[in-house]
Design a protein around this motif. Structure first.
Motif, mmCIF file in Angstrom:
data_model
loop_
_atom_site.group_PDB
_atom_site.id
_atom_site.type_symbol
_atom_site.label_atom_id
_atom_site.label_comp_id
_atom_site.label_asym_id
_atom_site.label_seq_id
_atom_site.Cartn_x
_atom_site.Cartn_y
_atom_site.Cartn_z
ATOM 1 N N ILE A 50 39.015 47.062 52.051
ATOM 2 C CA ILE A 50 39.458 45.487 51.553
ATOM 3 C C ILE A 50 38.339 45.127 50.365
ATOM 4 O O ILE A 50 39.020 44.382 49.531
ATOM 5 N N CYS A 51 37.136 45.721 50.319
ATOM 6 C CA CYS A 51 36.244 45.243 49.186
ATOM 7 C C CYS A 51 36.836 45.880 47.970
ATOM 8 O O CYS A 51 36.823 44.901 46.887
ATOM 9 N N ILE A 52 37.107 47.184 47.937
ATOM 10 C CA ILE A 52 37.744 47.659 46.837
ATOM 11 C C ILE A 52 39.085 46.888 46.126
ATOM 12 O O ILE A 52 38.997 46.746 45.014
ATOM 13 N N VAL A 53 40.005 46.756 47.181
ATOM 14 C CA VAL A 53 41.241 46.237 46.448
ATOM 15 C C VAL A 53 40.739 44.601 46.175
ATOM 16 O O VAL A 53 41.406 44.464 45.076
ATOM 17 N N SER A 54 39.995 44.024 46.743
ATOM 18 C CA SER A 54 39.744 42.662 46.434
ATOM 19 C C SER A 54 38.989 42.608 45.103
ATOM 20 O O SER A 54 39.430 41.754 44.126
ATOM 21 N N VAL A 55 38.229 43.520 44.815
ATOM 22 C CA VAL A 55 37.110 43.484 43.426
ATOM 23 C C VAL A 55 38.405 44.162 42.422
ATOM 24 O O VAL A 55 38.405 43.388 41.284
ATOM 25 N N LEU A 56 39.336 44.898 42.524
ATOM 26 C CA LEU A 56 40.235 45.484 41.449
ATOM 27 C C LEU A 56 41.144 44.182 41.358
ATOM 28 O O LEU A 56 41.652 43.936 39.947
ATOM 29 N N PHE A 57 41.696 43.580 42.366
ATOM 30 C CA PHE A 57 42.430 42.426 42.092
ATOM 31 C C PHE A 57 41.805 41.159 41.069
ATOM 32 O O PHE A 57 42.449 40.818 40.277
ATOM 33 N N LEU A 58 40.636 41.131 41.476
ATOM 34 C CA LEU A 58 39.802 40.208 40.750
ATOM 35 C C LEU A 58 39.700 40.553 39.242
ATOM 36 O O LEU A 58 40.098 39.808 38.307
ATOM 37 N N LEU A 59 39.554 41.871 39.135
ATOM 38 C CA LEU A 59 39.169 42.356 37.640
ATOM 39 C C LEU A 59 40.669 42.273 36.950
ATOM 40 O O LEU A 59 40.858 41.811 35.843
ATOM 41 N N PHE A 60 41.779 42.400 37.697
ATOM 42 C CA PHE A 60 43.181 42.923 37.123
ATOM 43 C C PHE A 60 43.509 41.136 36.529
ATOM 44 O O PHE A 60 43.944 40.969 35.446
ATOM 45 N N LEU A 61 43.209 40.314 37.333
ATOM 46 C CA LEU A 61 43.506 38.692 37.170
ATOM 47 C C LEU A 61 42.842 38.399 35.978
ATOM 48 O O LEU A 61 43.182 37.502 35.121
ATOM 49 N N ALA A 62 41.625 38.754 35.865
ATOM 50 C CA ALA A 62 40.891 38.283 34.754
ATOM 51 C C ALA A 62 41.268 38.895 33.452
ATOM 52 O O ALA A 62 41.388 38.226 32.435
ATOM 53 N N GLU A 63 41.713 40.318 33.641
ATOM 54 C CA GLU A 63 42.191 40.702 32.220
ATOM 55 C C GLU A 63 43.761 40.230 32.063
ATOM 56 O O GLU A 63 43.793 39.949 30.903
ATOM 57 N N ILE A 64 44.609 39.928 33.000
ATOM 58 C CA ILE A 64 45.763 39.553 32.750
ATOM 59 C C ILE A 64 45.629 37.873 32.091
ATOM 60 O O ILE A 64 46.314 37.481 31.365
ATOM 61 N N GLY A 65 44.803 37.211 32.720
ATOM 62 C CA GLY A 65 44.418 35.909 32.192
ATOM 63 C C GLY A 65 44.052 35.789 30.631
ATOM 64 O O GLY A 65 44.546 34.958 29.845
ATOM 65 N N LEU A 66 43.217 36.774 30.326
ATOM 66 C CA LEU A 66 42.915 36.998 28.919
ATOM 67 C C LEU A 66 44.022 37.565 27.861
ATOM 68 O O LEU A 66 44.260 36.912 26.835
ATOM 69 N N ILE A 67 44.797 38.494 28.599
ATOM 70 C CA ILE A 67 46.021 38.742 27.802
ATOM 71 C C ILE A 67 46.979 37.691 27.718
ATOM 72 O O ILE A 67 47.498 37.402 26.582
ATOM 73 N N PHE A 68 47.020 36.893 28.598
ATOM 74 C CA PHE A 68 48.186 35.580 28.635
ATOM 75 C C PHE A 68 47.561 34.606 27.719
ATOM 76 O O PHE A 68 48.251 34.113 26.699
ATOM 77 N N ASN A 69 46.314 34.576 27.473
ATOM 78 C CA ASN A 69 45.707 33.751 26.440
ATOM 79 C C ASN A 69 45.781 34.071 25.082
ATOM 80 O O ASN A 69 45.786 33.353 24.075
ATOM 81 N N LEU A 70 45.411 35.520 24.936
ATOM 82 C CA LEU A 70 45.596 36.021 23.620
ATOM 83 C C LEU A 70 47.294 35.748 23.192
ATOM 84 O O LEU A 70 47.309 35.426 21.893
ATOM 85 N N LYS A 71 47.965 35.856 24.118
ATOM 86 C CA LYS A 71 49.512 35.781 23.737
ATOM 87 C C LYS A 71 49.749 34.178 23.280
ATOM 88 O O LYS A 71 50.503 34.089 22.545
ATOM 89 N N TRP A 72 49.309 33.412 24.247
ATOM 90 C CA TRP A 72 49.554 31.797 23.942
ATOM 91 C C TRP A 72 48.467 31.086 23.722
ATOM 92 O O TRP A 72 48.074 30.175 24.210
ATOM 93 N N ALA A 73 47.435 31.695 22.654
ATOM 94 C CA ALA A 73 46.272 31.251 22.198
ATOM 95 C C ALA A 73 46.471 29.809 21.438
ATOM 96 O O ALA A 73 47.710 29.501 20.624
ATOM 97 N N ASN A 74 45.835 28.814 21.448
ATOM 98 C CA ASN A 74 46.158 27.392 21.094
ATOM 99 C C ASN A 74 44.598 27.014 20.316
ATOM 100 O O ASN A 74 43.934 26.692 21.212
ATOM 101 N N VAL A 75 44.142 27.149 19.324
ATOM 102 C CA VAL A 75 42.783 26.919 18.903
ATOM 103 C C VAL A 75 42.668 25.768 17.844
ATOM 104 O O VAL A 75 41.579 25.374 17.544
#
Lengths: 536, 237
Positions: free
Chosen positions: A435-460
């Motif tokens: 449970i701990c490993i999967v939760s941490v990996l899920f958190l990491l992946f969502l952080a990365e995917i959020g960053l990718i989304f923002n790089l793709k649709w950035a509005n500065v």
């Protein structure tokens, strides 16, 4: 002049329908119609929710002769809704409007400016009051055969009530303006106030049915208590349900309150506005001391910058990390009511079942997916993006600092939640580790995917930080992305459940997330870094 | 120190800068003048690595910017036309952030911060949040942050805008000192009198094309820089 100012005020209030706030371009006719329809739909959905609650109480109370109590209770709620909804906007509209200085430099009486602004304050309060009171009136009409007087007073009541709501909002706005220049740590104060309101909202939502039950069980006690302690509320209820004298008296109270507040704020309006013009530029009492500071690495400097940005913005803290609050609240609730949760959990699942670990893990991941710090972190560079771009900083390092911020903020809350879950459910060691490993990996992946989304649709090129934080495609996708990802895992599990045990599925999920995280990180440091370097 | 070879940059179908070449040597104070939208800011932003050229190459101290941007950026400082700094930081925190990025030792940075902050008279304001600064104070802070690592090449976009006369005078002196000690400065300005008095060389850009470039004497001849500029721009003098 007053008409001209009101016209300007209206065009400002409704500009969101005609202009795209992101790029300042004019919307097409079709887009305007769609926007209007969307807002009407939103209004209707909220009204329908209130109608459901109102119709539950309306018939029993009216049949028992407590129509006034029905209006008094919902009138009070609508008043609160109107005040809470428009208080901060009233402060912004009256005291920190961007065109205040320009208007005050023109040959216009301050009182004319105030009057024009108050028109929009009243309309805003009316909107909030109607949102709750309109379904209340409709439910009243549907459940009762009424005469002309009852219909007239029920329809007029929200307009009078909105006057009282705007008077209270103005008073609160005036008080905020007096303190705004002296307040320190405004972001944290906003956070605390927001959390208190959020807590009250969830408390009321979760206890709504029992509250309604209590009202229906003992209307007489509540009615007499209300009449005894807050007589004007009784007058409002009586007036709205058709009593002429009480309606007139309540209307006079509202007009009187509005007149008193108007006199107070009109007295020093120009002075308060001019002094408050620099409210957003508050100077602190800090004094520069030329002591040597410890040198830091580039990465540490960038991380500190990200942290400073985060802690300086209540909008960013609240909207991007609402999940953090829920994680802590869930952990505390589990630690307090662990026994009950355990009993409920294992009433449907066997304690030895592997599925318990799977469900617990999914629940933890679902709550942690509400954190989207990275999904607006690139856009938030805004007009100061040139700094990182012109300094000798690798784009990868800048992006890593953004990822680190998300992890540093959420990991401790995740650890707390996981500890509470594991203490409550007392699962076997292997299950707990997975449970701990999967939760941490899920958190990491969502952080990365959020960053990718923002790089793709950035509005500065935003003018208000609310736009990248609340109204961006990347934040929308990041919030729903976590949910969709969980649904995808659920679908995969149901496809594989005949051949794979829940525990094995957790291992597979961990492996998928680990691989996905690696690939996402690779995308960030290659494609993402290039994209970040070329953003403008 | 700075070699711009055939730099071209387009925004959509519009060519902002069209095949310009400029060479700036150590010790030179180089002015860049032109109308609004002529391509000055685009060129300066490309020189500090913010914009990527569509064609051409830029070298800083002999190092190609495209292949080793980090090494190039260590040698330069950029001052934009509008000092949009991190408003959520205090002045001193921002300066320490920049100093950390350039790995300036603690004692050295303290001496430089104190020296320039006293010179520009914002030392007592350094602990205040940048959001409370006036435009001129932000500009002064941006200048200090640009000087903190003693760059070899200073790229400045309208550096005098928003500065009070005393600060303008100080900045001109600092610019001359940098060039006298072997550095180079490439800056854009609308104030032709400043360019005329300050610059060793000057380039005039119009519609993205370089229409005149050389020493101040070569460019203006016997006339004033203003009349040459207006003549080249096709205005009636």
């Amino acid at each position: 002049m007053f008409k001209l100012l009101v016209k300007k005020q209206f065009s400002e209030v409704f500009s969101f329908l005609f202009f795209n706030k992101k790029n300042g371009t004019k919307r097409t006719g079709g887009a305007v119609v769609m926007s209007v329809l969307l807002y009407v739909l939103l209004f209707a959905v909220v009204c329908f929710n209130f109608y459901f609650v109102a119709s539950t109480l309306c018939k029993p109370l009216c049949d028992a002769g407590f129509a006034w109590l029905y209006f008094a209770l919902f009138g009070l709620a609508a008043l609160l809704f109107g005040v809470v909804g428009s208080a901060l906007a009233t402060y912004n509209s009256l005291y920190v409007a961007k065109d205040n200085e320009m208007l005050f430099s023109m040959p216009i009486k301050p009182r004319t400016i105030l009057n024009a602004r108050l028109v929009s304050v009243y309309l805003m309060s009316l909107l909030y009051v109607l949102l709750m009171f309109l379904p209340v009136v409709i439910a009243y009409f549907v459940n009762n055969a009424l005469g002309f007087r009852e219909v007239l007073f029920a329809v007029l009541t929200p307009f009078v009530l909105a006057l009282l709501a705007s008077a209270i909002s103005c008073l609160l706005g005036w008080i905020i303006s007096l303190f705004a220049r002296r307040l320190k740590n405004k972001s944290f104060i906003t956070i605390v106030v927001s959390v208190v309101f959020l807590g009250a909202y969830y408390y009321l939502s979760f206890n709504m049915s029992s509250l309604l039950g209590k009202i229906l069980e003992s209307p007489l006690i509540i009615a007499s208590a209300l009449k005894r302690s807050v007589y004007p509320v009784y007058m409002m209820g009586m007036g709205a349900s058709g009593d002429t004298v009480n309606f007139i008296l309540f209307a006079l109270i509202c007009f009187g309150a509005a007149a008193i507040v108007y006199t107070i704020i009109a007295l020093g309006f120009a002075k308060t506005v001019i002094a408050g013009g620099s409210a957003s530029h508050t100077r602190s009492s800090a004094v520069y001391s030329d002591k040597p500071v410890r040198e830091g690495t580039v990465y540490a400097a960038l991380f500190k910058k990200e942290l400073a940005r985060f802690t300086s913005s209540a909008n960013y803290m609240l909207n991007a990390n609402l999940g953090l609050l829920f994680m802590v609240a869930a952990a505390v609730a589990l630690l307090i009511k662990g026994g009950l949760v355990r009993e409920l959990f294992f009433s449907v699942l066997s304690p030895s079942s592997d599925a318990a670990a799977l469900i617990a893990c999914a629940a933890v991941c679902l709550i942690s997916s509400m954190n989207v710090t990275t999904a607006s972190s690139v856009s938030l560079e805004g007009r100061s993006l040139w700094i990182v771009q012109s300094l000798p900083v690798r784009p990868q390092t800048a992006l890593n600092a953004k990822l680190k911020l998300h992890l540093v903020l959420i990991l401790p809350a995740l650890a707390l939640l996981l500890a509470a879950v594991l203490i409550t459910l007392r699962l076997p060691a292997l299950h707990s580790i997975l449970i701990c490993i999967v939760s941490v990996l899920f958190l990491l992946f969502l952080a990365e995917i959020g960053l990718i989304f923002n790089l793709k649709w950035a509005n500065v090129n935003w003018t208000n930080e609310v736009i990248p934080i609340k109204q961006s495609m990347s934040v929308f996708l990041a919030i729903f992305g976590g949910f969709v990802l969980l649904m995808a895992f659920a679908a995969l599990y149901f496809l594989m459940s005949s051949s794979v045990s829940p525990l094995t599925f957790l291992m597979i999920s961990g492996a998928i997330l680990a691989l996905a995280s690696l690939l996402a990180y690779r995308a960030i440091v290659t494609w993402g870094a290039e994209k970040f370097a070329e953003l403008s | 120190m700075l070699n711009i070879n055939g730099f071209t940059k387009s925004y959509g179908s519009k060519k902002a800068v069209d095949d310009i070449s400029i060479h700036i040597h150590r010790g030179e104070l180089f002015g860049f003048i032109g109308h609004n939208g002529a391509g000055k800011t685009t060129t300066l932003k490309a020189c500090c690595g913010i914009l990527k050229p569509d064609a051409g190459e830029i070298f800083i101290d002999g190092i190609p910017l495209s292949s080793d941007p980090l090494e190039c950026k260590r040698r330069i400082a950029y001052l934009p036309d509008n000092p949009d700094l991190y408003e959520f930081m205090s002045g001193i925190r921002y300066l320490n952030f920049v100093a950390d990025v350039f790995a300036i030792p603690s004692s050295v940075r303290l001496e430089r911060i104190n020296r320039y902050a006293e010179l520009f008279e914002i030392k007592k304001d350094l602990a205040q949040p940048i959001s409370s600064y006036s435009h001129g104070m932000k500009q002064k802070l941006a200048i200090i942050s640009a000087l903190i690592h003693e760059p070899k090449l200073l790229l400045m976009d309208e550096p005098f805008v928003g500065l009070d006369p005393k600060a303008s005078h100080l900045l001109k002196g600092i610019m001359r000192d940098i060039c006298n000690s072997g550095g180079a400065i490439f800056f854009s300005t609308h104030v032709l009198e400043v360019a005329e008095k300050l610059c060793d060389k000057v380039a005039i850009i119009k519609g993205g094309k370089l229409i005149k470039c050389g020493t101040m004497e070569d460019v203006r001849g016997d006339a004033s820089l203003e009349s040459v500029f207006l003549e080249l721009e096709g205005e009636n003098v």
